[in-house]
Design a protein around this motif. Structure first.
Motif, PDB file in Angstrom:
ATOM      1  N   VAL A 210       0.825  -1.209   0.000  1.00  0.00           N
ATOM      2  CA  VAL A 210       0.000   0.000   0.000  1.00  0.00           C
ATOM      3  C   VAL A 210       0.860   1.260   0.000  1.00  0.00           C
ATOM      4  N   THR A 350      -3.015  17.825  -0.030  1.00  0.00           N
ATOM      5  CA  THR A 350      -2.265  16.690  -0.575  1.00  0.00           C
ATOM      6  C   THR A 350      -0.766  16.940  -0.485  1.00  0.00           C
ATOM      7  N   THR A 354       1.802  14.804   1.939  1.00  0.00           N
ATOM      8  CA  THR A 354       2.837  14.030   1.266  1.00  0.00           C
ATOM      9  C   THR A 354       4.229  14.481   1.682  1.00  0.00           C
ATOM     10  N   PHE A 367       0.851   7.973  -0.096  1.00  0.00           N
ATOM     11  CA  PHE A 367      -0.490   7.383  -0.136  1.00  0.00           C
ATOM     12  C   PHE A 367      -1.469   8.216   0.674  1.00  0.00           C
ATOM     13  N   TRP A 368      -1.066   8.630   1.870  1.00  0.00           N
ATOM     14  CA  TRP A 368      -1.978   9.403   2.709  1.00  0.00           C
ATOM     15  C   TRP A 368      -2.244  10.777   2.114  1.00  0.00           C
ATOM     16  N   LEU A 370      -2.477  11.398  -1.101  1.00  0.00           N
ATOM     17  CA  LEU A 370      -3.477  11.165  -2.143  1.00  0.00           C
ATOM     18  C   LEU A 370      -4.861  10.960  -1.521  1.00  0.00           C
ATOM     19  N   VAL A 371      -4.928  10.187  -0.445  1.00  0.00           N
ATOM     20  CA  VAL A 371      -6.209   9.952   0.224  1.00  0.00           C
ATOM     21  C   VAL A 371      -6.778  11.261   0.769  1.00  0.00           C
ATOM     22  N   ALA A 372      -5.933  12.063   1.430  1.00  0.00           N
ATOM     23  CA  ALA A 372      -6.403  13.318   2.016  1.00  0.00           C
ATOM     24  C   ALA A 372      -6.909  14.274   0.941  1.00  0.00           C
ATOM     25  N   CYS A 374      -8.097  13.559  -2.093  1.00  0.00           N
ATOM     26  CA  CYS A 374      -9.356  13.078  -2.682  1.00  0.00           C
ATOM     27  C   CYS A 374     -10.522  13.267  -1.713  1.00  0.00           C
ATOM     28  N   LEU A 375     -10.280  13.062  -0.406  1.00  0.00           N
ATOM     29  CA  LEU A 375     -11.337  13.296   0.578  1.00  0.00           C
ATOM     30  C   LEU A 375     -11.731  14.767   0.617  1.00  0.00           C
TER      31      LEU A 375
END
Length: 429
Positions: A210, A350, A354, A367-368, A370-372, A374-375
């Motif tokens: 991941v 983001t 990152t 990864f986090w 990208l997640v943050a 998109c959220l």
């Protein structure tokens, strides 16, 4: 014969610039992921040979100047992420999974389109956050090693002003001279100047899949493969995107056990082989990409020398050269991230997440981030539709954007070769 000299010379220049501009990033990334000097040299050799063979094959097969390279942003990601839990074998396992994902994107076009559909501001911000730690290295080097780093930065500035494509290779030459003058002679004693292939049995764990494999796949696709296609489309070609992904993904799989992290389409040096400087006739430019591939494979024989120089140099000096090589990519990523006011805050989130370098449950900041991002888009982005007049077609009906404008992989993303697959390049009318 005269018609072949120009593209051959362009191919040689493409190989030299591509290798000299970013091999320090690759070595820094492989060593940060846990590779020994011998393993890092093996990885660089594998990447050179695999990228060279891919470029030569794609150029000869489709008669299109499809240059190939290693994933420079992917190597920067390795620096930002550091060694995964389990060390170098787990990193090799992540390289294999990333290669499998690239092959899957070539076999299943919806996967490639899904990656291309990641909002550009979020993708650009993630890339910028990955690149930032290396891009600050020249500043830190000037403070820590002013006598050595000063001439490197000055040389880069002068060449960037008068001969931009040679700025990073020129800075590298200055750095090599500085290393030769300051490194202890014993540092080169017993060094393996001729690289050898060092195979590593892969290992896997969930956090590396991941936190490393998935970000490596996304960064390679978003920052290398899709822009590389856009460059070719911009010069009037219709390259087969699916075939290119399958080929580069397979090359990545073959290079991974030897230490290669990712093979992909060239983005930064693609214009050197695809532009008019390679040849006035677009039908002849494929010779430049084939020559560049052969040249890059030969330059791989210098991986041992390159790794030895990096090993005896102050680490901050090597990072400084790598950072200079990535400043242009950082500028492009930041511009892509903050251009649209509607998505600017999500892009900044983001970027901050990152660049923080945080690790949560064994998964790195890319990864986090990208997640943050998109959220943030899902929670706060508001769409304001603008209906077209009843008697006029909307923009999508009257003026469909091409692949380079939309960020989509383009017609060839269906997995079928475009018109060029018939054995000649095709200009966009």
């Amino acid at each position: 014969m005269a018609g072949r000299v120009q593209p051959v010379l362009a191919g040689v220049v493409t190989a030299l610039v591509g290798f000299a501009s970013s091999f320090t990033v690759v070595l820094a990334g492989l060593r940060a992921a846990g590779a020994s000097d011998a393993q890092a040299a093996s990885g660089l050799l594998a990447l050179c040979v695999a990228s060279g063979l891919v470029a030569a094959w794609l150029g000869w097969r489709y008669r299109i100047p499809m240059s190939a390279a290693w994933s420079t942003p992917g190597a920067a990601l390795l620096v930002a992420t550091g060694p995964p839990p389990g060390g170098w074998p787990v990193a090799v396992g992540a390289f294999l999974v990333s290669g499998l994902l690239i092959v899957a994107a070539g076999l299943f076009p919806p996967l490639g389109r899904a990656v291309a559909a990641i909002p550009k501001p979020v993708a650009g911000a993630m890339l910028a956050g990955v690149l930032l730690p290396l891009c600050t290295a020249p500043v830190r080097a000037l403070v820590e090693l002013p006598v050595v780093a000063g001439p490197v930065v000055v040389g880069w500035l002068l060449l960037h002003r008068f001969a931009r494509r040679w700025a990073v290779p020129g800075a590298l030459v200055v750095a090599v001279a500085a290393i030769a003058l300051t490194a202890p002679p014993a540092g080169l004693t017993g060094a393996a100047l001729i690289p050898s292939v060092t195979l590593t049995a892969p290992a896997w764990n969930a956090s590396a899949l991941v936190g490393l494999a998935l970000p490596l796949f996304l960064v390679t696709m978003a920052a290398q493969n899709v822009p590389g296609m856009a460059v070719l489309v911009g010069y009037g070609y219709r390259p087969p995107f699916g075939a290119a992904l399958r080929t580069t993904g397979l090359a990545s799989l073959l290079a991974a056990p030897a230490g290669g992290h990712a093979v992909n389409l060239a983005a930064i040096t693609a214009a050197l082989a695809a532009g008019p400087d390679a040849h006035p006739d677009p039908e002849r430019r494929w010779i430049a990409s084939v020559t560049a591939g052969a040249g890059l494979a030969v330059l791989g024989l210098g991986a041992g020398v390159a790794t030895t120089l990096v090993a005896v140099a102050p680490p901050i000096l090597i990072e400084a050269v790598a950072g200079l090589a990535l400043l242009g990519a950082l500028a492009t990523a930041l511009a892509s991230a903050v251009t649209d006011p509607a998505t600017r805050e999500a892009a900044v989130v983001t970027f901050v997440v990152t660049a923080s370098g945080v690790t949560l449950i064994g998964v790195g900041g890319a990864f986090w981030g990208l997640v943050a991002g998109c959220l943030m888009l899902l929670l706060f982005h508001r769409r304001t539709p603008t209906p077209a007049a009843p008697d006029q077609p909307g923009p999508a009906a009257s003026d469909q954007p091409g692949p380079a404008a939309s960020g989509e992989p383009g017609p060839a993303a269906s997995g079928e070769p475009g018109p060029a697959a018939a054995g000649r390049s095709t200009r966009v009318s």
